[in-house]
Motif scaffolding. Structure first.
Motif, PDB file in Angstrom:
ATOM      1  N   ILE A 176      13.734   6.688   6.298  1.00  0.00           N
ATOM      2  CA  ILE A 176      14.868   6.682   5.376  1.00  0.00           C
ATOM      3  C   ILE A 176      14.302   6.238   4.031  1.00  0.00           C
ATOM      4  N   GLY A 177      14.267   7.142   3.073  1.00  0.00           N
ATOM      5  CA  GLY A 177      13.674   6.844   1.778  1.00  0.00           C
ATOM      6  C   GLY A 177      14.728   6.654   0.713  1.00  0.00           C
ATOM      7  N   SER A 178      14.432   5.768  -0.216  1.00  0.00           N
ATOM      8  CA  SER A 178      15.318   5.580  -1.361  1.00  0.00           C
ATOM      9  C   SER A 178      14.473   5.323  -2.596  1.00  0.00           C
ATOM     10  N   SER A 179      15.026   5.688  -3.722  1.00  0.00           N
ATOM     11  CA  SER A 179      14.415   5.354  -5.003  1.00  0.00           C
ATOM     12  C   SER A 179      15.192   4.177  -5.580  1.00  0.00           C
ATOM     13  N   PRO A 223      11.773   4.794  16.291  1.00  0.00           N
ATOM     14  CA  PRO A 223      11.481   3.920  15.147  1.00  0.00           C
ATOM     15  C   PRO A 223      12.057   4.502  13.860  1.00  0.00           C
ATOM     16  N   ILE A 224      12.566   3.617  13.011  1.00  0.00           N
ATOM     17  CA  ILE A 224      13.079   4.020  11.702  1.00  0.00           C
ATOM     18  C   ILE A 224      12.374   3.184  10.638  1.00  0.00           C
ATOM     19  N   ALA A 225      11.719   3.869   9.713  1.00  0.00           N
ATOM     20  CA  ALA A 225      11.106   3.191   8.570  1.00  0.00           C
ATOM     21  C   ALA A 225      12.088   3.259   7.406  1.00  0.00           C
ATOM     22  N   ILE A 226      12.243   2.154   6.710  1.00  0.00           N
ATOM     23  CA  ILE A 226      13.068   2.108   5.499  1.00  0.00           C
ATOM     24  C   ILE A 226      12.083   2.001   4.338  1.00  0.00           C
ATOM     25  N   HIS A 227      12.016   3.055   3.523  1.00  0.00           N
ATOM     26  CA  HIS A 227      10.951   3.197   2.522  1.00  0.00           C
ATOM     27  C   HIS A 227      11.486   3.234   1.098  1.00  0.00           C
ATOM     28  N   LEU A 228      10.851   2.481   0.212  1.00  0.00           N
ATOM     29  CA  LEU A 228      11.111   2.567  -1.220  1.00  0.00           C
ATOM     30  C   LEU A 228      10.082   3.501  -1.822  1.00  0.00           C
ATOM     31  N   ASP A 229      10.535   4.543  -2.505  1.00  0.00           N
ATOM     32  CA  ASP A 229       9.630   5.521  -3.097  1.00  0.00           C
ATOM     33  C   ASP A 229       9.456   5.251  -4.587  1.00  0.00           C
ATOM     34  N   HIS A 230       8.216   5.293  -5.055  1.00  0.00           N
ATOM     35  CA  HIS A 230       7.863   5.091  -6.463  1.00  0.00           C
ATOM     36  C   HIS A 230       8.521   3.840  -7.042  1.00  0.00           C
ATOM     37  N   GLY A 231       8.380   2.731  -6.340  1.00  0.00           N
ATOM     38  CA  GLY A 231       8.991   1.485  -6.785  1.00  0.00           C
ATOM     39  C   GLY A 231       8.190   0.781  -7.858  1.00  0.00           C
ATOM     40  N   THR A 232       8.909   0.025  -8.666  1.00  0.00           N
ATOM     41  CA  THR A 232       8.273  -0.874  -9.621  1.00  0.00           C
ATOM     42  C   THR A 232       7.745  -2.085  -8.848  1.00  0.00           C
ATOM     43  N   TYR A 233       6.997  -2.924  -9.517  1.00  0.00           N
ATOM     44  CA  TYR A 233       6.523  -4.159  -8.888  1.00  0.00           C
ATOM     45  C   TYR A 233       7.717  -4.999  -8.422  1.00  0.00           C
ATOM     46  N   GLU A 234       8.677  -5.187  -9.338  1.00  0.00           N
ATOM     47  CA  GLU A 234       9.852  -5.991  -9.011  1.00  0.00           C
ATOM     48  C   GLU A 234      10.660  -5.355  -7.883  1.00  0.00           C
ATOM     49  N   GLY A 235      10.824  -4.046  -7.945  1.00  0.00           N
ATOM     50  CA  GLY A 235      11.578  -3.337  -6.914  1.00  0.00           C
ATOM     51  C   GLY A 235      10.907  -3.421  -5.551  1.00  0.00           C
ATOM     52  N   ALA A 236       9.588  -3.282  -5.524  1.00  0.00           N
ATOM     53  CA  ALA A 236       8.863  -3.362  -4.256  1.00  0.00           C
ATOM     54  C   ALA A 236       9.024  -4.752  -3.630  1.00  0.00           C
ATOM     55  N   MET A 237       8.923  -5.779  -4.451  1.00  0.00           N
ATOM     56  CA  MET A 237       9.071  -7.141  -3.935  1.00  0.00           C
ATOM     57  C   MET A 237      10.490  -7.390  -3.411  1.00  0.00           C
ATOM     58  N   LYS A 238      11.503  -6.897  -4.137  1.00  0.00           N
ATOM     59  CA  LYS A 238      12.889  -7.049  -3.685  1.00  0.00           C
ATOM     60  C   LYS A 238      13.134  -6.270  -2.396  1.00  0.00           C
ATOM     61  N   ALA A 239      12.573  -5.078  -2.314  1.00  0.00           N
ATOM     62  CA  ALA A 239      12.750  -4.262  -1.110  1.00  0.00           C
ATOM     63  C   ALA A 239      12.129  -4.956   0.104  1.00  0.00           C
ATOM     64  N   LEU A 240      10.943  -5.505  -0.061  1.00  0.00           N
ATOM     65  CA  LEU A 240      10.293  -6.213   1.047  1.00  0.00           C
ATOM     66  C   LEU A 240      11.121  -7.417   1.479  1.00  0.00           C
ATOM     67  N   GLU A 241      11.622  -8.160   0.510  1.00  0.00           N
ATOM     68  CA  GLU A 241      12.440  -9.339   0.825  1.00  0.00           C
ATOM     69  C   GLU A 241      13.719  -8.938   1.553  1.00  0.00           C
ATOM     70  N   ALA A 242      14.250  -7.772   1.219  1.00  0.00           N
ATOM     71  CA  ALA A 242      15.500  -7.308   1.837  1.00  0.00           C
ATOM     72  C   ALA A 242      15.293  -6.751   3.240  1.00  0.00           C
ATOM     73  N   GLY A 243      14.048  -6.463   3.606  1.00  0.00           N
ATOM     74  CA  GLY A 243      13.796  -5.953   4.939  1.00  0.00           C
ATOM     75  C   GLY A 243      13.305  -4.521   5.013  1.00  0.00           C
TER      76      GLY A 243
END
Length: 144
Positions: free
Chosen positions: A7-10, A39-59
């Protein structure tokens, strides 16, 4: 089909869907409540540094940190931090070296061939996947 799913999101989509935590919790709840067995992967595509860190923290279980617009030294430094944070969460990381031509969430890239030495440096940092510019186009094609 009983196949794993990504499941990808920008970051643009995340704004309209209620935030990183909302998306991660929704996907996890659907997985559990519907008895999904793949298995389901939840993926952030082309994330910023801040976005990647927030996405990881969110799960999120996978992030792409796109630091290709930074000078290579800054891209490497930020990539190291994203990889360290992701490994603590058991998540995978995709990184970008060189830029892809086209547009992603309002960010335009001119397209270029990635330097093989820079690709090797990123691989040695522990990136799980590398998006390397090879004069390819991503997103809407430019006119003409």
């Amino acid at each position: 089909m009983k196949s794993p799913v990504i499941i990808g999101s920008s970051e643009g989509a995340v704004k309209y869907m209620g935030g990183f935590k909302t998306i991660a919790n929704l996907v996890k709840a659907m997985h559990d409540d519907l008895g999904i067995t793949v298995p389901i992967a939840i993926h952030l595509d082309h994330g910023t540094y801040e976005g990647a860190m927030k996405a990881l923290e969110a799960g999120y279980t996978s992030v792409m940190f796109d630091g290709s617009h930074f000078p290579i030294e800054e891209n490497i430094a930020k990539t190291k931090e994203v990889i360290e944070a992701a490994k603590q969460k058991g998540a995978s990381v995709e990184v970008e070296v060189g830029t892809l031509a086209g547009e992603e969430d309002g960010v335009m890239g001119s397209g270029e061939v990635a330097d093989p030495e820079e690709v090797k440096i990123m691989a040695d940092l522990g990136a799980d996947m590398i998006a390397a510019g090879i004069n390819n186009i991503h997103g809407p094609y430019p006119e003409g």
